[in-house]
Design a protein around this motif. Sequence first.
Motif, mmCIF file in Angstrom:
data_model
loop_
_atom_site.group_PDB
_atom_site.id
_atom_site.type_symbol
_atom_site.label_atom_id
_atom_site.label_comp_id
_atom_site.label_asym_id
_atom_site.label_seq_id
_atom_site.Cartn_x
_atom_site.Cartn_y
_atom_site.Cartn_z
ATOM 1 N N PRO A 117 -45.219 -40.251 67.067
ATOM 2 C CA PRO A 117 -44.947 -41.424 67.920
ATOM 3 C C PRO A 117 -43.987 -41.149 69.065
ATOM 4 C CG PRO A 117 -43.863 -41.641 65.790
ATOM 5 C CD PRO A 117 -44.773 -40.459 65.676
ATOM 6 N N GLY A 118 -43.197 -40.112 68.998
ATOM 7 C CA GLY A 118 -42.246 -39.839 70.066
ATOM 8 C C GLY A 118 -42.821 -39.047 71.219
ATOM 9 N N ALA A 119 -44.024 -38.526 71.063
ATOM 10 C CA ALA A 119 -44.606 -37.668 72.091
ATOM 11 C C ALA A 119 -45.385 -38.498 73.103
ATOM 12 C CB ALA A 119 -45.529 -36.638 71.459
ATOM 13 N N PRO A 120 -45.142 -38.294 74.398
ATOM 14 C CA PRO A 120 -45.931 -39.021 75.403
ATOM 15 C C PRO A 120 -47.368 -38.514 75.427
ATOM 16 C CG PRO A 120 -44.493 -37.426 76.468
ATOM 17 C CD PRO A 120 -44.125 -37.422 75.016
ATOM 18 N N VAL A 121 -48.307 -39.431 75.618
ATOM 19 C CA VAL A 121 -49.732 -39.094 75.681
ATOM 20 C C VAL A 121 -50.293 -39.669 76.974
ATOM 21 C CG1 VAL A 121 -51.988 -39.298 74.587
ATOM 22 C CG2 VAL A 121 -49.933 -39.134 73.175
ATOM 23 N N THR A 122 -50.947 -38.839 77.755
ATOM 24 C CA THR A 122 -51.632 -39.308 78.954
ATOM 25 C C THR A 122 -53.106 -38.916 78.840
ATOM 26 O OG1 THR A 122 -51.133 -37.263 80.179
ATOM 27 C CG2 THR A 122 -49.586 -39.107 80.393
ATOM 28 N N THR A 123 -53.967 -39.699 79.479
ATOM 29 C CA THR A 123 -55.401 -39.449 79.399
ATOM 30 C C THR A 123 -56.024 -39.447 80.784
ATOM 31 O OG1 THR A 123 -55.873 -41.812 79.124
ATOM 32 C CG2 THR A 123 -55.599 -40.501 77.114
ATOM 33 N N TYR A 124 -57.105 -38.720 80.878
ATOM 34 C CA TYR A 124 -57.901 -38.706 82.106
ATOM 35 C C TYR A 124 -59.364 -38.676 81.690
ATOM 36 C CZ TYR A 124 -59.960 -37.295 86.533
ATOM 37 O OH TYR A 124 -60.724 -37.246 87.659
ATOM 38 N N THR A 125 -60.179 -39.551 82.264
ATOM 39 C CA THR A 125 -61.589 -39.607 81.906
ATOM 40 C C THR A 125 -62.463 -39.375 83.125
ATOM 41 O OG1 THR A 125 -61.648 -42.016 82.204
ATOM 42 C CG2 THR A 125 -61.192 -41.182 79.985
ATOM 43 N N SER A 126 -63.626 -38.819 82.879
ATOM 44 C CA SER A 126 -64.612 -38.561 83.928
ATOM 45 C C SER A 126 -65.964 -38.389 83.255
ATOM 46 C CB SER A 126 -64.248 -37.293 84.709
ATOM 47 O OG SER A 126 -65.302 -36.902 85.576
ATOM 48 N N TRP A 127 -67.052 -38.710 83.972
ATOM 49 C CA TRP A 127 -68.382 -38.456 83.433
ATOM 50 C C TRP A 127 -68.716 -36.971 83.512
ATOM 51 C CZ3 TRP A 127 -71.553 -35.963 86.737
ATOM 52 C CH2 TRP A 127 -71.304 -36.085 88.110
#
Length: 315
Positions: A117-127
């Motif tokens: 829970p302390g770790a930052p998570v970022t996401t990126y999506t693409s087809w």
Amino acid sequence: MDLELRHLKTIRAIADAGSLTRAATALGLAQPALSAQLKRIERALGGELFERGREGVRTTALGDLVLERARVVLPAVCELQEEAVRFARDGAEGYRLGGTHGPLLGGLVDRIARTDPGAPVTTYTSWSEREIAGGVVAGRLDFALVGVCGESGPPEAGRLAWTEVARDPVYVMLAADHPLAPRTEIDLAELAAEAWTDVPGDGCFGDCFAAACVRAGFTPACVYETDTASCVHLVQVGRAVGLCRATFPVTPGLVTRPLAGAPLVWRHLLGWHPEGRAAGRAAAVLHHTRAAHEEALARSAGRTTTPAPREGTPR
């Protein structure tokens, strides 16, 4: 004038194009501007780099020397930049995840948030699977969660480590009141008269689907390639039948059914850079991704799947 990398790129572009006109088009410049730039470069290097003729340009002896060095220097600088970006960004203890459409990326984010829970998570999506893989190569992403059709190879196979998460049969998505909806399995040939809908991608899935239809004795009359929400709408209103993965969630107004004989298969893959600092977390992320797949399958109408080997050996 000091020689810069952009000048070497210009020289390489002119040599590759074989003419100033074509090189100017490739570089997005007007030809007079490119000619003037070339003259400045030649003055800085002490001689002509190209001989002009009716059929275009060809390198002089000095041009050959400079071009040979440019073709060594430019890839080396590009590789240095990629490694520097990875070094600067991979040191963060967070997770930068890239993925294509589907439920696994959300499931992976949820599991990481629960266990770390302390770790930052970022996401990126693409087809585009290639775009996602390219983000990992360039150091902008830590992990790529994509899929490929059948036994097709993943993008950037020579630069990234890939492991199969799972493989699923491709299902057909029907309106709940479709005449074939009560069936537990549907032969592809029974759908010969239907319009189809599917999400876009830059792999070979479209070609594999077309080939499967030909083997079943027909050619699809119409294929609407659009986003997931539009695919669902077209199916719900009876405008088309859709192609989906076995992990597709239960959705009001439609049903998913396996195709007889599983003529199409989708492989879920996880990729990372083997020399990136995030590589040390690959085993844990792979475990979470496989668990997210199992959870997505349990929530869906699909139940037929072939688990991937559990040793986690990169492919």
